[in-house]
Design an enzyme around this catalytic site. Sequence first.
Site, mmCIF file in Angstrom:
data_model
loop_
_atom_site.group_PDB
_atom_site.id
_atom_site.type_symbol
_atom_site.label_atom_id
_atom_site.label_comp_id
_atom_site.label_asym_id
_atom_site.label_seq_id
_atom_site.Cartn_x
_atom_site.Cartn_y
_atom_site.Cartn_z
ATOM 1 N N CYS A 85 4.580 12.893 -7.448
ATOM 2 C CA CYS A 85 3.981 14.050 -8.119
ATOM 3 C C CYS A 85 2.662 13.651 -8.782
ATOM 4 O O CYS A 85 2.545 12.564 -9.347
ATOM 5 C CB CYS A 85 4.958 14.584 -9.173
ATOM 6 S SG CYS A 85 4.264 15.980 -10.054
ATOM 7 N N HIS B 96 0.813 -1.220 0.000
ATOM 8 C CA HIS B 96 0.000 0.000 0.000
ATOM 9 C C HIS B 96 0.842 1.264 0.000
ATOM 10 O O HIS B 96 0.360 2.331 0.332
ATOM 11 C CB HIS B 96 -0.953 -0.002 1.206
ATOM 12 C CG HIS B 96 -1.965 -1.112 1.141
ATOM 13 N ND1 HIS B 96 -2.651 -1.561 2.246
ATOM 14 C CD2 HIS B 96 -2.377 -1.888 0.112
ATOM 15 C CE1 HIS B 96 -3.464 -2.546 1.882
ATOM 16 N NE2 HIS B 96 -3.308 -2.773 0.593
ATOM 17 N N SER C 54 -6.745 -7.452 10.079
ATOM 18 C CA SER C 54 -8.167 -7.829 10.218
ATOM 19 C C SER C 54 -8.628 -8.573 8.963
ATOM 20 O O SER C 54 -9.734 -9.092 8.911
ATOM 21 C CB SER C 54 -9.015 -6.576 10.420
ATOM 22 O OG SER C 54 -8.879 -5.726 9.282
ATOM 23 N N CYS D 190 8.107 19.885 -11.961
ATOM 24 C CA CYS D 190 7.029 20.424 -12.817
ATOM 25 C C CYS D 190 6.082 21.357 -12.052
ATOM 26 O O CYS D 190 5.065 21.785 -12.589
ATOM 27 C CB CYS D 190 6.235 19.271 -13.444
ATOM 28 S SG CYS D 190 5.184 18.442 -12.250
HETATM 29 C C1 BV8 Z 1 -8.345 -1.882 -5.370
HETATM 30 C C2 BV8 Z 1 -3.475 3.082 2.613
HETATM 31 C C3 BV8 Z 1 -9.224 -1.894 -7.542
HETATM 32 C C4 BV8 Z 1 -4.029 4.181 3.394
HETATM 33 C C5 BV8 Z 1 -4.965 1.263 2.574
HETATM 34 C C6 BV8 Z 1 -12.286 -6.916 -3.771
HETATM 35 C C7 BV8 Z 1 -11.184 -6.908 -4.619
HETATM 36 C C8 BV8 Z 1 -10.474 -5.725 -4.828
HETATM 37 C C9 BV8 Z 1 -10.871 -4.542 -4.188
HETATM 38 C C10 BV8 Z 1 -11.957 -4.549 -3.351
HETATM 39 C C11 BV8 Z 1 -12.668 -5.738 -3.143
HETATM 40 N N1 BV8 Z 1 -13.676 -5.449 -2.278
HETATM 41 C C12 BV8 Z 1 -13.606 -4.160 -1.922
HETATM 42 C C13 BV8 Z 1 -12.596 -3.578 -2.568
HETATM 43 C C14 BV8 Z 1 -12.235 -2.182 -2.447
HETATM 44 C C15 BV8 Z 1 -11.185 -1.929 -1.372
HETATM 45 C C16 BV8 Z 1 -11.419 -2.734 -0.136
HETATM 46 O O1 BV8 Z 1 -10.783 -3.767 0.062
HETATM 47 N N2 BV8 Z 1 -12.305 -2.255 0.730
HETATM 48 C C17 BV8 Z 1 -12.546 -2.938 1.973
HETATM 49 C C18 BV8 Z 1 -12.689 -1.919 3.102
HETATM 50 C C19 BV8 Z 1 -13.777 -3.798 1.795
HETATM 51 N N3 BV8 Z 1 -9.867 -2.194 -1.907
HETATM 52 C C20 BV8 Z 1 -9.274 -1.199 -2.582
HETATM 53 O O2 BV8 Z 1 -9.780 -0.136 -2.818
HETATM 54 C C21 BV8 Z 1 -7.866 -1.507 -3.074
HETATM 55 N N4 BV8 Z 1 -7.820 -1.117 -4.443
HETATM 56 O O3 BV8 Z 1 -8.655 -3.000 -5.196
HETATM 57 O O4 BV8 Z 1 -8.467 -1.228 -6.554
HETATM 58 C C22 BV8 Z 1 -8.936 -1.201 -8.796
HETATM 59 C C23 BV8 Z 1 -8.384 -1.925 -9.838
HETATM 60 C C24 BV8 Z 1 -8.167 -1.284 -11.037
HETATM 61 C C25 BV8 Z 1 -8.470 0.074 -11.187
HETATM 62 C C26 BV8 Z 1 -9.001 0.797 -10.120
HETATM 63 C C27 BV8 Z 1 -9.244 0.164 -8.909
HETATM 64 C C28 BV8 Z 1 -6.836 -0.648 -2.348
HETATM 65 C C29 BV8 Z 1 -6.740 -1.064 -0.910
HETATM 66 C C30 BV8 Z 1 -5.637 -0.246 -0.200
HETATM 67 C C31 BV8 Z 1 -6.282 0.857 0.583
HETATM 68 N N5 BV8 Z 1 -5.249 1.543 1.353
HETATM 69 N N6 BV8 Z 1 -3.991 1.894 3.192
HETATM 70 C C32 BV8 Z 1 -3.125 4.403 4.582
HETATM 71 O O5 BV8 Z 1 -2.559 3.448 5.137
HETATM 72 O O6 BV8 Z 1 -3.044 5.572 4.932
HETATM 73 S S1 BV8 Z 1 -5.758 0.045 3.404
HETATM 74 C C33 BV8 Z 1 -5.534 0.171 5.085
HETATM 75 O O7 BV8 Z 1 -6.173 -0.985 5.619
HETATM 76 C C34 BV8 Z 1 -4.094 0.054 5.561
HETATM 77 O O8 BV8 Z 1 -3.141 -0.207 4.561
HETATM 78 C C35 BV8 Z 1 -4.163 -1.146 6.505
HETATM 79 O O9 BV8 Z 1 -2.976 -1.792 6.675
HETATM 80 C C36 BV8 Z 1 -5.140 -1.933 5.749
HETATM 81 C C37 BV8 Z 1 -5.709 -3.166 6.334
HETATM 82 O O10 BV8 Z 1 -6.019 -2.927 7.666
HETATM 83 P P1 BV8 Z 1 -5.170 -3.769 8.749
HETATM 84 O O11 BV8 Z 1 -3.730 -3.571 8.469
HETATM 85 O O12 BV8 Z 1 -5.664 -5.165 8.771
HETATM 86 O O13 BV8 Z 1 -5.527 -2.972 10.055
HETATM 87 P P2 BV8 Z 1 -6.831 -3.149 10.938
HETATM 88 O O14 BV8 Z 1 -6.851 -2.051 11.933
HETATM 89 O O15 BV8 Z 1 -8.012 -3.381 10.052
HETATM 90 O O16 BV8 Z 1 -6.586 -4.529 11.717
HETATM 91 C C38 BV8 Z 1 -5.509 -4.639 12.631
HETATM 92 C C39 BV8 Z 1 -5.611 -6.027 13.225
HETATM 93 O O17 BV8 Z 1 -4.498 -6.205 14.110
HETATM 94 C C40 BV8 Z 1 -6.868 -6.236 14.058
HETATM 95 O O18 BV8 Z 1 -7.476 -7.463 13.674
HETATM 96 C C41 BV8 Z 1 -6.362 -6.305 15.500
HETATM 97 O O19 BV8 Z 1 -7.085 -7.237 16.273
HETATM 98 C C42 BV8 Z 1 -4.949 -6.782 15.314
HETATM 99 N N7 BV8 Z 1 -4.011 -6.333 16.348
HETATM 100 C C43 BV8 Z 1 -4.013 -5.162 17.034
HETATM 101 N N8 BV8 Z 1 -2.940 -5.130 17.861
HETATM 102 C C44 BV8 Z 1 -2.261 -6.292 17.684
HETATM 103 C C45 BV8 Z 1 -2.937 -7.059 16.713
HETATM 104 N N9 BV8 Z 1 -2.515 -8.263 16.310
HETATM 105 C C46 BV8 Z 1 -1.377 -8.740 16.892
HETATM 106 N N10 BV8 Z 1 -0.668 -8.063 17.819
HETATM 107 C C47 BV8 Z 1 -1.086 -6.844 18.238
HETATM 108 N N11 BV8 Z 1 -0.365 -6.191 19.173
HETATM 109 ZN ZN ZN Z 2 6.210 16.753 -11.176
#
Ligand code: BV8
Ligand code: ZN
Length: 238
Positions: free
Chosen positions: A124, A116, A186, A147
Amino acid sequence: MDIEKARKLIRESANLCVLTGAGISAESGLSTFRDSGGLWNNYHVEQVATPEAFRKDPRLVWRFYNERRKNASKAEPNPAHIALAEIEAGKNMVILTQNVDGLHQRAGSKNVVELHGSLWKLRCTECSGICRDMPVEVPILPYCVKCKELLRPDIVWFGEPLQPDSIRKAEEASGNCDLFMVIGTSARVYPAAALPLIPARRGVPVIEINKEPTQLSEITAVSFIGKAGEILPKLLRD
Ligand code: BV8
Ligand code: ZN
């Protein structure tokens, strides 16, 4: 005993693939996305992590990412990151991370695919030039020296495709590994969340370490519920 079983799988693995999420950086003090008090609790993802959000209000998005850069710059790799860097020595291993904080690399891991993107890279919006040497808190708004157009975080936002190279490496590693570990995610964001299904379909064992069960837990050979910083180092001790 699950610990013994996991230790044996890791010891005997020659090609290890690891998928990590925000949970592995939680013990470094960085907020996760969906835990209570997580990042998305204070912001609506639509407000800050989509191209539309950036077009609508680039200042708000840069304030969000400056906050993340500031927090990540103060964070240190925790025992989970360090344990993974230690396993890497002597194995063909790749870490596929959804995290953008750079902590795996700072712990010493060499083969890291940032699915990600990275907090530490700006891109840019016009000439796709990449800028790495900006201050931790980027002056708002940052412009491209080449640019003069607006710079954005080099991060994959919702609705944006992952880099083709990242997807290729991730699918290759998931298809070639003899052991897959999924740590601190998650498993709700795609396409990353679908990666563990590739080894599972090949009969390759999947080990999960997470503070809560996820939709992946039922396909795992071993699923540890707990903190990655406490569990991972135990799996490395013989
Ligand atoms: C795309 C950047 C297509 C931002 C992020 C099916 C197929 C493809 C796409 C989709 C699909 N269904 C839906 C989609 C769309 C979407 C998506 O998945 N939506 C979800 C919400 C349903 N996917 C997209 O949009 C992706 N793009 O597929 O494009 C496309 C193709 C061609 C042309 C155009 C478009 C892009 C996805 C990337 C989004 N960007 N991050 C930023 O970081 O600022 S995602 C964001 O969520 C972060 O990267 C993060 O890492 C990621 C996942 O979350 P987790 O890392 O799992 O974090 P979370 O808090 O959820 O969970 C933490 C876990 O840790 C918990 O379970 C907790 O219990 C546990 N935990 C906590 N502490 C501990 C621990 N475990 C162990 N030890 C601990 N101490
Ligand atoms: Zn530029």
